[in-house]
Enzyme design. Structure first.
Site, PDB file in Angstrom:
ATOM      1  CB  ALA A 132      -0.851  -0.173   0.908  1.00  8.42           C
ATOM      2  CB  ALA A 133       4.786   1.777  -0.415  1.00 12.03           C
ATOM      3  N   GLY A 134       2.229   2.787  -2.728  1.00  7.21           N
ATOM      4  CA  GLY A 134       2.219   3.278  -4.180  1.00  7.21           C
ATOM      5  C   GLY A 134       1.469   5.400  -3.587  1.00  7.21           C
TER       6      GLY A 134
ATOM      7  NE  ARG B 141      -2.283   3.878 -12.492  1.00  8.43           N
ATOM      8  CZ  ARG B 141      -2.048   2.500 -12.507  1.00  8.43           C
ATOM      9  NH1 ARG B 141      -2.562   2.013 -13.641  1.00  8.43           N
ATOM     10  NH2 ARG B 141      -1.715   1.902 -12.104  1.00  8.43           N
TER      11      ARG B 141
ATOM     12  CD  GLN C  49       7.935   0.674  -2.114  1.00 10.88           C
ATOM     13  OE1 GLN C  49       6.932   0.868  -2.047  1.00 10.88           O
ATOM     14  NE2 GLN C  49       8.710  -0.270  -3.368  1.00 10.88           N
TER      15      GLN C  49
ATOM     16  N   GLY D 199      -3.343  -2.724  -1.862  1.00 10.90           N
ATOM     17  CA  GLY D 199      -4.403  -1.915  -0.809  1.00 10.90           C
ATOM     18  C   GLY D 199      -5.290  -1.296  -1.745  1.00 10.90           C
ATOM     19  CG  ASP D 200      -4.977  -1.413  -6.083  1.00  9.06           C
ATOM     20  OD1 ASP D 200      -4.460  -2.393  -5.890  1.00  9.06           O
ATOM     21  OD2 ASP D 200      -3.549  -1.168  -7.262  1.00  9.06           O
TER      22      ASP D 200
ATOM     23  N   GLY E 230      -1.569  -7.158 -15.681  1.00  7.58           N
ATOM     24  CA  GLY E 230      -1.111  -8.288 -16.307  1.00  7.58           C
ATOM     25  C   GLY E 230      -1.233  -9.184 -16.672  1.00  7.58           C
TER      26      GLY E 230
ATOM     27  CG  ASN F 191     -27.669  27.390  21.806  1.00  7.47           C
ATOM     28  OD1 ASN F 191     -28.096  28.527  21.064  1.00  7.47           O
ATOM     29  ND2 ASN F 191     -27.283  26.661  21.694  1.00  7.47           N
TER      30      ASN F 191
HETATM   31  C1  UD1 Z   1      -0.599  -4.315 -10.652  1.00  2.99           C
HETATM   32  C2  UD1 Z   1       0.050  -5.745 -11.065  1.00  2.99           C
HETATM   33  C3  UD1 Z   1      -0.423  -6.307 -12.315  1.00  2.99           C
HETATM   34  C4  UD1 Z   1      -1.889  -6.664 -12.010  1.00  2.99           C
HETATM   35  C5  UD1 Z   1      -2.425  -5.518 -11.008  1.00  2.99           C
HETATM   36  C6  UD1 Z   1      -3.786  -5.631 -10.144  1.00  2.99           C
HETATM   37  C7  UD1 Z   1       2.648  -4.945 -10.951  1.00  2.99           C
HETATM   38  C8  UD1 Z   1       3.992  -5.378 -11.286  1.00  2.99           C
HETATM   39  N1  UD1 Z   1       1.524  -5.320 -11.558  1.00  2.99           N
HETATM   40  O1  UD1 Z   1      -0.754  -3.051 -11.341  1.00  2.99           O
HETATM   41  O2  UD1 Z   1       0.049  -6.874 -13.087  1.00  2.99           O
HETATM   42  O3  UD1 Z   1      -2.569  -6.935 -12.862  1.00  2.99           O
HETATM   43  O4  UD1 Z   1      -1.263  -4.290  -9.975  1.00  2.99           O
HETATM   44  O5  UD1 Z   1      -4.566  -4.861  -9.884  1.00  2.99           O
HETATM   45  O6  UD1 Z   1       2.343  -6.180  -9.174  1.00  2.99           O
HETATM   46  N2  UD1 Z   1       2.495  -0.642  -4.205  1.00  2.99           N
HETATM   47  C9  UD1 Z   1       3.965  -0.578  -3.742  1.00  2.99           C
HETATM   48  N3  UD1 Z   1       4.933  -0.172  -3.804  1.00  2.99           N
HETATM   49  C10 UD1 Z   1       5.318   0.276  -5.174  1.00  2.99           C
HETATM   50  C11 UD1 Z   1       3.886   0.123  -6.113  1.00  2.99           C
HETATM   51  C12 UD1 Z   1       3.295  -0.018  -5.564  1.00  2.99           C
HETATM   52  O7  UD1 Z   1       3.697  -0.842  -2.674  1.00  2.99           O
HETATM   53  O8  UD1 Z   1       6.550   0.857  -4.984  1.00  2.99           O
HETATM   54  C13 UD1 Z   1       1.470  -0.644  -4.124  1.00  2.99           C
HETATM   55  C14 UD1 Z   1      -0.003   0.150  -4.161  1.00  2.99           C
HETATM   56  O9  UD1 Z   1       0.183   0.855  -3.093  1.00  2.99           O
HETATM   57  C15 UD1 Z   1      -0.578  -0.612  -5.208  1.00  2.99           C
HETATM   58  C16 UD1 Z   1      -0.830  -2.079  -5.241  1.00  2.99           C
HETATM   59  O10 UD1 Z   1       1.164  -2.574  -4.947  1.00  2.99           O
HETATM   60  O11 UD1 Z   1      -1.425  -1.079  -3.379  1.00  2.99           O
HETATM   61  C17 UD1 Z   1      -0.302  -2.239  -7.018  1.00  2.99           C
HETATM   62  O12 UD1 Z   1       0.277  -1.221  -7.603  1.00  2.99           O
HETATM   63  P1  UD1 Z   1      -0.542  -0.295  -8.508  1.00  2.99           P
HETATM   64  O13 UD1 Z   1       0.526   0.879  -9.140  1.00  2.99           O
HETATM   65  O14 UD1 Z   1      -1.912  -0.630  -8.273  1.00  2.99           O
HETATM   66  O15 UD1 Z   1      -0.073  -1.348 -10.308  1.00  2.99           O
HETATM   67  P2  UD1 Z   1      -1.197  -2.181 -10.754  1.00  2.99           P
HETATM   68  O16 UD1 Z   1      -0.440  -1.167 -12.063  1.00  2.99           O
HETATM   69  O17 UD1 Z   1      -2.208  -2.101 -10.718  1.00  2.99           O
HETATM   70 MG    MG Z   2      -3.510  -0.891  -9.500  1.00  7.12          MG
END
Ligand code: UD1
Ligand code: MG
Length: 452
Positions: A10-12, A16, A73, A101-102, A139, A385
């Site tokens: 959940a670090a991202g 978007r 992270q 986390g998404d 993916g 009041n």
């Molecule tokens: C990712 C998957 C993809 C999958 C999709 C499903 C990878 C490389 N890609 O893509 O194959 O189909 O999810 O929804 O795994 N996060 C971190 N640290 C980071 C990057 C991301 O903690 O450095 C966390 C984000 O907070 C998020 C999750 O990982 O909760 C997924 O990241 P996101 O950027 O949404 O990946 P997708 O492009 O959706």
């Molecule tokens: Mg995602």
């Protein structure tokens, strides 16, 4: 089922979303997406939960509740890198669930299916997949002839043939941690996004001769990741319809589910009827046999049995059995309304206690007041009041009659059984059973208009 540990990534930032709020904190059905994932793990009995945070870490920590261990992270270098940050915490772990986390729509039942498949087949890694009509952004799953998962290819790295594959990676995976841990250290950034992809684990494991697999769920809603606000609105819709169905199955009538919004943690008793255009939010608790709506808004409220509440708004308030509220009433935080109370049209109640059987039927403001039982607050009564500096309390006892258009200038006390004449401005306490009249006597000048 053997005991499990889970890591939620959940670090991202959620680029978007185009927001200053970390993506995993966006609410779905009134609850942050990340909290949904944590609560689902709770239902599964997973208590060892690590959450990897980075972007807006402080904000995320403050907004989330539950027994989780936080891992940081510092730079968001990809999902593989994110999991690697948790690795030092995972010594001795057997099977490890990795979730994003998404992905708020995931259910405990589906996770159970994934775990069973993983443990039953003795895989080193098993990924939760689905066939979706619109796979772009996900993916893609590359299967081997034996059904194993040979690789997962990200959209941006996929060739046209791979892009045509409709089986996608949900991001949820189950790992035999002792086998995955050494491989994790070998991920590289040799891809279009220059990130450490967790998905590359599969090809690396296959090259080592390890067994990999997928658990294909038939419910493609569940696997949906939320990356932008269009997907957020869609997830909200799916979640709301799911919540409404749960309540209907448990004996709640929802006349028009498409216009009813019920948050994830709301409880509703049986034989309650929810009319159209109703919002029931927060951790509201509604008793049985209530009639809520049409056009009702209840946020973090507790309602007893048989309450009628229509065309009205209430926030952080309690309303007792068989009380009737509305139309057009506004009950504000800190209000505690007893049983069989009537709160009618254009009545505002703030931070006040109203005793059983009391009536406030029309056009009144009751603020910072404590009213006993079976009293009548006439039309147009105001508790004054606020003195310009501070809020002052009004006390009204049992069986009090407050006549229409009375101002009660607080602080003031009206004792049990007292009677206030209409149009009074009361500035002094009124003893029990007394009549108080505080207005000028009427003057009548006969024939006054004649000759004017
Ligand atoms: C990712 C998957 C993809 C999958 C999709 C499903 C990878 C490389 N890609 O893509 O194959 O189909 O999810 O929804 O795994 N996060 C971190 N640290 C980071 C990057 C991301 O903690 O450095 C966390 C984000 O907070 C998020 C999750 O990982 O909760 C997924 O990241 P996101 O950027 O949404 O990946 P997708 O492009 O959706
Ligand atoms: Mg995602």
């Amino acid at each position: 089922m053997k005991s499990l540990t889970a890591v939620i990534l959940a670090a991202g930032k959620g680029t978007r979303m185009k927001s200053d709020i970390p993506k995993v904190l966006f609410p779905v059905a009134g609850k942050p997406m990340l909290q949904h994932v944590i609560d689902t793990l709770g239902k599964l009995g997973v208590s060892d939960i690590f959450v990897v945070v980075g972007y807006g870490a402080e904000q995320v920590r403050a907004a989330i509740t539950g027994p989780v261990t936080w891992v940081e992270q510092r730079r968001q270098l990809g999902t593989g890198h994110a999991l690697a940050q948790a690795a030092p915490e995972l010594d001795g772990v057997g099977d490890l669930l990795v979730l994003f986390g998404d992905t708020p729509l995931l259910t405990a039942e589906t996770l159970q299916g994934l775990i069973r498949e993983h443990q039953g087949r003795g895989n080193a890694a098993t990924v939760l997949t689905a066939r979706v009509p619109e796979p772009s952004g996900y993916g893609r799953i590359i299967r081997g002839s034996d059904g194993c998962v040979r690789a997962i290819v990200e959209e941006k790295d996929a060739n046209p043939e791979q892009k045509a594959i409709t089986e996608i990676n949900s991001g949820t995976m189950c790992f035999a941690w002792p086998k995955v841990k050494p491989v994790l250290a070998r991920l590289n950034t040799d891809n279009v996004q220059g990130e450490y992809y967790l998905t590359d684990i599969f090809a690396l494991l296959v090259a080592e001769g390890e067994r990999t697999g997928a658990y294909l769920t038939g419910d493609c809603d569940e696997v949906a990741g939320v990356n932008d606000r269009i997907q957020l609105a869609w997830a909200e819709k799916v979640m709301r319809s799911r919540i409404n169905r749960v309540h209907m199955r448990q004996g709640v009538t929802i006349v028009d589910p498409s216009t009813v919004w019920i948050d994830a943690d709301v409880e509703i008793g049986r034989d309650t009827v929810i009319m159209p255009n109703t919002h029931i939010l927060g951790a509201s608790k509604i008793g049985g046999r209530c009639r809520i709506g049409p056009n009702a808004f209840l946020d973090s409220c507790v309602l007893g049995e048989g309450v009628a509440f229509r065309y009205a708004v209430a926030e952080q308030a309690a309303i007792g059995d068989n009380s009737v509220v509305g139309p057009f009433a506004y009950i504000r935080p800190g209000s505690n309304i007893g049983s069989a109370v009537r709160v009618g049209d254009f009545v505002e109640i703030k931070n006040s206690e109203i005793g059983d059987g009391t009536k406030v039927p029309h056009l009144a403001y009751v603020g910072d007041a404590k009213i006993g039982s079976n009293s009548n607050i006439g039309c147009g009564v105001i508790t004054a009041n606020y003195d310009g500096k501070k809020k002052n309390p009004t006390y009204i006892g049992n069986n009090v009659f407050v006549g229409c258009n009375t101002n009660l200038v607080a602080p003031v006390k009206i004792e049990d059984g007292a009677y206030i004449a209409a149009g009074s401005t009361i500035t002094e306490d009124v003893p029990a059973q007394a009549l108080a009249i505080a207005r000028s006597r009427q003057t009548v000048k006969p024939d006054w208009r004649k000759g004017k």
